[in-house]
Write an enzyme that holds these catalytic residues in place. Structure first.
Site, PDB file in Angstrom:
ATOM      1  N   SER A 119      46.465  35.166  27.936  1.00  0.00           N
ATOM      2  CA  SER A 119      47.669  35.356  28.901  1.00  0.00           C
ATOM      3  C   SER A 119      48.832  35.182  27.381  1.00  0.00           C
ATOM      4  O   SER A 119      48.175  34.811  26.403  1.00  0.00           O
ATOM      5  CB  SER A 119      47.518  33.846  28.887  1.00  0.00           C
ATOM      6  N   TYR A 123      44.181  25.292  32.010  1.00  0.00           N
ATOM      7  CA  TYR A 123      44.297  26.828  31.923  1.00  0.00           C
ATOM      8  C   TYR A 123      44.678  27.293  30.216  1.00  0.00           C
ATOM      9  O   TYR A 123      44.380  27.982  29.748  1.00  0.00           O
ATOM     10  CB  TYR A 123      45.284  27.464  32.523  1.00  0.00           C
TER      11      TYR A 123
HETATM   12  N1  LIG Z   1      49.060  36.563  37.413  1.00  0.00           N
HETATM   13  C1  LIG Z   1      49.275  35.935  35.883  1.00  0.00           C
HETATM   14  O1  LIG Z   1      50.510  35.845  35.811  1.00  0.00           O
HETATM   15  C2  LIG Z   1      48.455  35.880  34.867  1.00  0.00           C
HETATM   16  C3  LIG Z   1      49.713  35.877  33.885  1.00  0.00           C
HETATM   17  C4  LIG Z   1      48.536  35.917  32.774  1.00  0.00           C
HETATM   18  C5  LIG Z   1      47.441  36.521  32.202  1.00  0.00           C
HETATM   19  N2  LIG Z   1      46.786  36.771  33.390  1.00  0.00           N
HETATM   20  C6  LIG Z   1      45.323  36.662  33.638  1.00  0.00           C
HETATM   21  O2  LIG Z   1      45.329  37.987  34.506  1.00  0.00           O
HETATM   22  C7  LIG Z   1      43.897  38.250  34.650  1.00  0.00           C
HETATM   23  C8  LIG Z   1      43.680  38.937  36.359  1.00  0.00           C
HETATM   24  O3  LIG Z   1      44.133  37.641  37.186  1.00  0.00           O
HETATM   25  P1  LIG Z   1      45.444  38.658  38.464  1.00  0.00           P
HETATM   26  O4  LIG Z   1      46.695  37.639  38.342  1.00  0.00           O
HETATM   27  O5  LIG Z   1      45.063  39.330  39.071  1.00  0.00           O
HETATM   28  O6  LIG Z   1      44.785  37.297  39.132  1.00  0.00           O
HETATM   29  P2  LIG Z   1      43.575  36.904  40.840  1.00  0.00           P
HETATM   30  O7  LIG Z   1      44.813  38.404  41.364  1.00  0.00           O
HETATM   31  O8  LIG Z   1      43.071  35.971  41.085  1.00  0.00           O
HETATM   32  O9  LIG Z   1      42.684  38.134  39.619  1.00  0.00           O
HETATM   33  C9  LIG Z   1      41.346  36.931  39.317  1.00  0.00           C
HETATM   34  C10 LIG Z   1      40.168  37.637  39.573  1.00  0.00           C
HETATM   35  O10 LIG Z   1      38.815  37.712  38.596  1.00  0.00           O
HETATM   36  C11 LIG Z   1      37.698  37.681  39.640  1.00  0.00           C
HETATM   37  N3  LIG Z   1      36.977  36.375  39.536  1.00  0.00           N
HETATM   38  C12 LIG Z   1      37.151  35.160  39.400  1.00  0.00           C
HETATM   39  N4  LIG Z   1      35.791  34.334  39.250  1.00  0.00           N
HETATM   40  C13 LIG Z   1      34.949  35.580  39.211  1.00  0.00           C
HETATM   41  C14 LIG Z   1      33.768  35.214  38.725  1.00  0.00           C
HETATM   42  N5  LIG Z   1      32.863  33.932  38.384  1.00  0.00           N
HETATM   43  N6  LIG Z   1      32.940  36.316  38.195  1.00  0.00           N
HETATM   44  C15 LIG Z   1      33.184  37.354  38.379  1.00  0.00           C
HETATM   45  N7  LIG Z   1      34.665  37.815  38.780  1.00  0.00           N
HETATM   46  C16 LIG Z   1      35.629  36.717  38.249  1.00  0.00           C
HETATM   47  C17 LIG Z   1      38.287  37.281  40.860  1.00  0.00           C
HETATM   48  O11 LIG Z   1      37.292  38.377  41.995  1.00  0.00           O
HETATM   49  P3  LIG Z   1      36.128  37.251  42.488  1.00  0.00           P
HETATM   50  O12 LIG Z   1      36.700  36.377  43.170  1.00  0.00           O
HETATM   51  O13 LIG Z   1      36.264  38.352  43.183  1.00  0.00           O
HETATM   52  O14 LIG Z   1      34.858  37.581  41.825  1.00  0.00           O
HETATM   53  C18 LIG Z   1      39.263  38.653  41.186  1.00  0.00           C
HETATM   54  O15 LIG Z   1      39.070  39.743  41.334  1.00  0.00           O
HETATM   55  C19 LIG Z   1      43.293  36.848  34.539  1.00  0.00           C
HETATM   56  O16 LIG Z   1      42.164  36.789  33.916  1.00  0.00           O
HETATM   57  C20 LIG Z   1      44.232  35.469  34.442  1.00  0.00           C
HETATM   58  O17 LIG Z   1      44.332  34.559  33.848  1.00  0.00           O
HETATM   59  C21 LIG Z   1      47.516  36.745  35.064  1.00  0.00           C
END
Ligand SMILES: NC(=O)c1ccc[n+]([C@@H]2O[C@H](COP(=O)([O-])OP(=O)(O)OC[C@H]3O[C@@H](n4cnc5c(N)ncnc54)[C@H](OP(=O)(O)O)[C@@H]3O)[C@@H](O)[C@H]2O)c1
Length: 255
Positions: free
Chosen positions: A139, A152
Site C-alpha cells: 500500500s 496498518y
Molecule cells: N482498499 C484500499 O484502499 C487498499 C489500498 C491499498 C492496499 N490495499 C490492500 O489490498 C488488499 C485487498 O484489499 P481490499 O480493499 O480488496 O479489501 P477486502 O475486500 O477486505 O479484501 C480482503 C481479502 O483478504 C481476505 N482475508 C482476510 N483475512 C484472511 C485470512 N486470514 N486468510 C485468508 N484471506 C484473508 C478476505 O477474505 P476472507 O475474509 O474470505 O478470508 C478478503 O478476500 C489488502 O492487502 C489491503 O491492505 C487496499
C-alpha cells in the site's frame, strides 16, 4: 500448458477482481480465501466467461491451511508461475497511545506473516516453473505514515520490507518480485473491516472523492506487471486516484 496463478484474499475486492482479470488473461486461477461460498461464486463467474479456476479454502494465518494451498497448487493443471499475496486489511484507526493490541496483532498476522507463510510455501513451485512472479499487495501505507494509521502502516511497511528483501535474496534465481502500492481504493469491505462493520465510517473515507480507484484498476496494474516479459521486473508500482495527490492531500467535492 496453462500457467497457474494463485491469488490470496480472492473472495472480495482487489483479490476477486485480480482473479477475474488473470483468468481473462489466460491463467488457470486458484482463488484462495476463508469464505468458500464467495469463492464458489467467483469460480462459476470465471468459468461462465470462458476461463478456468479453482477455489481453495485458505486461512493465511494457519500453517496447515497454507500447506493445503501448496498441495492444491501441486495438483493444478500447469506450472505455478504467479502468486499474488493480496490477503490483508486494516483494523481500527486508533492513535498509537490507544491502539488495541488485538487489532495490531491481526494486521501483522494477516498482512505480514500471511505473506511470509504463503510465499515460503509456494516459492519452490514458482522457482520450478523457471518463470515465477511474486506480487505483494502492500500500500502507499507501506512508505507513508498517517495519524491513526500506526498499526496498518507498520504492517504495510513490513510487507514492503519483505518485497525488497526477497528481491535481493532471489537475485539470480528465476523469480521476480513485484510490489503493488495502491492509494485509496473503493472496495466494498476494506472500510467495513477497518471500522468493525460501521458502514457510515467506512463510506466517510471516500466522501466527496470524485473517482476513487476501484478494484479493477488495481487488478489492471497487477496483470500488467505479471504479463511483462519475464526479464522485466517492475519493482514497485504506486497507483492512486487522480484526486489523491498524497495521503494527506485528497480533493473532495461538495463537502
Ligand atoms: N482498499 C484500499 O484502499 C487498499 C489500498 C491499498 C492496499 N490495499 C490492500 O489490498 C488488499 C485487498 O484489499 P481490499 O480493499 O480488496 O479489501 P477486502 O475486500 O477486505 O479484501 C480482503 C481479502 O483478504 C481476505 N482475508 C482476510 N483475512 C484472511 C485470512 N486470514 N486468510 C485468508 N484471506 C484473508 C478476505 O477474505 P476472507 O475474509 O474470505 O478470508 C478478503 O478476500 C489488502 O492487502 C489491503 O491492505 C487496499
Amino acid at each position: 500448458m496453462t500457467s497457474v496463478a494463485i491469488v490470496t484474499g480472492a473472495s472480495s475486492g482487489i483479490g476477486a477482481a485480480t482473479a477475474r482479470r488473470l483468468a481473462a488473461e489466460g491463467f488457470h486461477v486458484l482463488a484462495a480465501a476463508r469464505r468458500t461460498d464467495r469463492l464458489a461464486g467467483l469460480v462459476a463467474e470465471i468459468e461462465a466467461a470462458g476461463g478456468t479456476a479453482g477455489a481453495v479454502a485458505c486461512d493465511v494465518t494457519s500453517d496447515e491451511s497454507v500447506a493445503g494451498l501448496a498441495a492444491a497448487a501441486e495438483a493444478a493443471p500447469g506450472p505455478v508461475t504467479l502468486l499474488v499475496n493480496n490477503a490483508g486489511g486494516a483494523r481500527g484507526l486508533d492513535r498509537v497511545e490507544s491502539g488495541a493490541i488485538g487489532d495490531w496483532q491481526w494486521m501483522y498476522d494477516v498482512n505480514v506473516l500471511g505473506t511470509l507463510r504463503v510465499t515460503q510455501a509456494l516459492l519452490p513451485a514458482l522457482e520450478a516453473s523457471r518463470a515465477g512472479t511474486i506480487v505483494i499487495v502492500s500500500s502507499t501505507a507501506g512508505f507513508t505514515v498517517y495519524e491513526g494509521g500506526g498499526g496498518y502502516t507498520a504492517a504495510k511497511h513490513a510487507q514492503t520490507a519483505i518485497a525488497g528483501t526477497l528481491r535481493l535474496e532471489l537475485c539470480g534465481r528465476p523469480v521476480r518480485v513485484v510490489e503493488i502500492d495502491p492509494g485509496m481504493v473503493k472496495t466494498d469491505e476494506f472500510g467495513l473491516v477497518r471500522f468493525g462493520g460501521d458502514a457510515d465510517k467506512a463510506s466517510a473515507a471516500y466522501a466527496g472523492v470524485p473517482e476513487p480507484l476501484v478494484a479493477e484498476d488495481v487488478a489492471d496494474c497487477i496483470a500488467w506487471c505479471a504479463t511483462r516479459p519475464h526479464h522485466v521486473n517492475v519493482d514497485r508500482l504506486v497507483v492512486r486516484p487522480l484526486a489523491q495527490a498524497a495521503q494527506h492531500k485528497v480533493h473532495r467535492v461538495g463537502l
